[in-house]
Write a protein that holds these residues in place. Sequence first.
Motif, PDB file in Angstrom:
ATOM      1  N   GLU A   1      15.301  29.724  12.059  1.00 24.63           N
ATOM      2  CA  GLU A   1      15.524  28.290  11.937  1.00 24.63           C
ATOM      3  C   GLU A   1      14.937  27.809  10.617  1.00 24.63           C
ATOM      4  OE1 GLU A   1      17.320  26.468  13.896  1.00 24.63           O
ATOM      5  OE2 GLU A   1      17.640  28.056  15.382  1.00 24.63           O
ATOM      6  N   PRO A   2      15.529  26.784  10.005  1.00 19.69           N
ATOM      7  CA  PRO A   2      15.024  26.295   8.713  1.00 19.69           C
ATOM      8  C   PRO A   2      13.535  25.957   8.740  1.00 19.69           C
ATOM      9  CG  PRO A   2      17.149  25.301   9.201  1.00 19.69           C
ATOM     10  CD  PRO A   2      16.747  26.065  10.429  1.00 19.69           C
ATOM     11  N   GLU A   3      13.067  25.421   9.849  1.00 14.36           N
ATOM     12  CA  GLU A   3      11.667  25.020   9.945  1.00 14.36           C
ATOM     13  C   GLU A   3      10.721  26.215   9.851  1.00 14.36           C
ATOM     14  OE1 GLU A   3      14.303  21.987  11.323  1.00 14.36           O
ATOM     15  OE2 GLU A   3      14.109  24.075  12.018  1.00 14.36           O
ATOM     16  N   GLU A   4      11.182  27.391  10.275  1.00 12.32           N
ATOM     17  CA  GLU A   4      10.344  28.588  10.182  1.00 12.32           C
ATOM     18  C   GLU A   4      10.170  29.033   8.735  1.00 12.32           C
ATOM     19  OE1 GLU A   4      10.982  30.936  14.305  1.00 12.32           O
ATOM     20  OE2 GLU A   4      12.822  30.618  13.159  1.00 12.32           O
TER      21      GLU A   4
ATOM     22  N   ALA B   1       6.501  28.849   6.125  1.00 15.05           N
ATOM     23  CA  ALA B   1       6.069  29.909   5.214  1.00 15.05           C
ATOM     24  C   ALA B   1       5.837  29.360   3.811  1.00 15.05           C
ATOM     25  CB  ALA B   1       7.109  31.029   5.186  1.00 15.05           C
ATOM     26  N   VAL B   2       6.735  28.484   3.369  1.00 16.75           N
ATOM     27  CA  VAL B   2       6.571  27.851   2.059  1.00 16.75           C
ATOM     28  C   VAL B   2       5.301  27.005   2.044  1.00 16.75           C
ATOM     29  CG1 VAL B   2       7.556  26.161   0.448  1.00 16.75           C
ATOM     30  CG2 VAL B   2       9.035  27.864   1.543  1.00 16.75           C
ATOM     31  N   ALA B   3       5.085  26.231   3.096  1.00 24.45           N
ATOM     32  CA  ALA B   3       3.896  25.376   3.169  1.00 24.45           C
ATOM     33  C   ALA B   3       2.623  26.204   3.076  1.00 24.45           C
ATOM     34  CB  ALA B   3       3.914  24.559   4.455  1.00 24.45           C
ATOM     35  N   TRP B   4       2.608  27.360   3.720  1.00 22.23           N
ATOM     36  CA  TRP B   4       1.427  28.222   3.646  1.00 22.23           C
ATOM     37  C   TRP B   4       1.181  28.704   2.213  1.00 22.23           C
ATOM     38  CZ3 TRP B   4       0.668  33.490   2.459  1.00 22.23           C
ATOM     39  CH2 TRP B   4      -0.654  33.918   2.640  1.00 22.23           C
TER      40      TRP B   4
ATOM     41  N   VAL C   1       9.563  33.274  -1.041  1.00 19.39           N
ATOM     42  CA  VAL C   1       9.857  33.491   0.372  1.00 19.39           C
ATOM     43  C   VAL C   1      11.271  34.051   0.454  1.00 19.39           C
ATOM     44  CG1 VAL C   1      10.251  32.390   2.603  1.00 19.39           C
ATOM     45  CG2 VAL C   1       8.317  31.680   1.196  1.00 19.39           C
ATOM     46  N   ALA C   2      11.416  35.144   1.193  1.00 22.30           N
ATOM     47  CA  ALA C   2      12.728  35.770   1.362  1.00 22.30           C
ATOM     48  C   ALA C   2      13.161  35.631   2.816  1.00 22.30           C
ATOM     49  CB  ALA C   2      12.670  37.240   0.962  1.00 22.30           C
ATOM     50  N   PRO C   3      13.973  34.636   3.123  1.00 24.91           N
ATOM     51  CA  PRO C   3      14.439  34.476   4.512  1.00 24.91           C
ATOM     52  C   PRO C   3      15.467  35.534   4.878  1.00 24.91           C
ATOM     53  CG  PRO C   3      14.656  32.441   3.221  1.00 24.91           C
ATOM     54  CD  PRO C   3      14.430  33.550   2.263  1.00 24.91           C
ATOM     55  N   GLY C   4      15.534  35.830   6.171  1.00 24.30           N
ATOM     56  CA  GLY C   4      16.679  36.551   6.694  1.00 24.30           C
ATOM     57  C   GLY C   4      17.796  35.552   6.949  1.00 24.30           C
ATOM     58  N   THR C   5      18.716  35.883   7.828  1.00 16.66           N
ATOM     59  CA  THR C   5      19.789  34.949   8.167  1.00 16.66           C
ATOM     60  C   THR C   5      19.190  33.757   8.905  1.00 16.66           C
ATOM     61  OG1 THR C   5      21.389  36.741   8.327  1.00 16.66           O
ATOM     62  CG2 THR C   5      21.972  34.660   9.378  1.00 16.66           C
TER      63      THR C   5
END
Length: 248
Positions: A218-221, A225-228, A185-189
Amino acid sequence: MPASRLVIVTGGSRGIGAAIARCLAREGFRIAIGCRQVEEAAPLLTAIAREGGEALALPLDVTREEMVATFFATAEQRLGPLHALVNNAGITGPLGAFRDLDPGWMRRVTEVNLIGTMLCAQAALRCFDAAEGEGRSIVNISSVAAQSGSPGEYVHYAASKAAVEALTIGLAREVAAQGIRVNAVAPGTVQTGIHALAGDPGRPARIAPRVPMGRVGEPEEIAEAVAWLLSGAASYATGTVLRVTGGL
């Protein structure tokens, strides 16, 4: 999704790692949190327990292979066979022009972000060998910086995350025939304390106007993605880098 399986989350005491640990605990997984200071995880452990989840925190420096081996062995001894690993531990180092960066920071960021990810992935694969089962998976946390390069901010960090994505693709292809999936998973800011640690607590507010969605994440978002990717719904996804960036 089968419940009560062990997921290891490195760097899991705060920020994105804590959100991932809490999200996966809600999904019924047992969580082993790796962190430098175990006491930092106390509020998270309390929150997980209050929600009916099961988690423990153990000391972990991902750059020390003997400590990695001890951590994985202890986690399995306490919570059962490993089902999945989330390689979240990472640092940015200081912000600024690359030409001015202390080489010590180049080495430290590479050691944590790349070598640490490799060591933990290797340890996870050895655990998977000992206890085969469906859904075994590794999710590495990358960054939008792997694609943007982060000029003028932290080119060294971006380079380490680009290497994590190359590792993800290569390792996924290497172990696919064993029924093991490897994704990233590659998060943005994202709104976390990592920006203050890098010396720029105002960075999220400054970046938000550049994001097509008009805000930082937000961290939860990221956790969702990780959970999926860990779930059966992603059973055909491997070697994938899922970008969660608000459109960047």
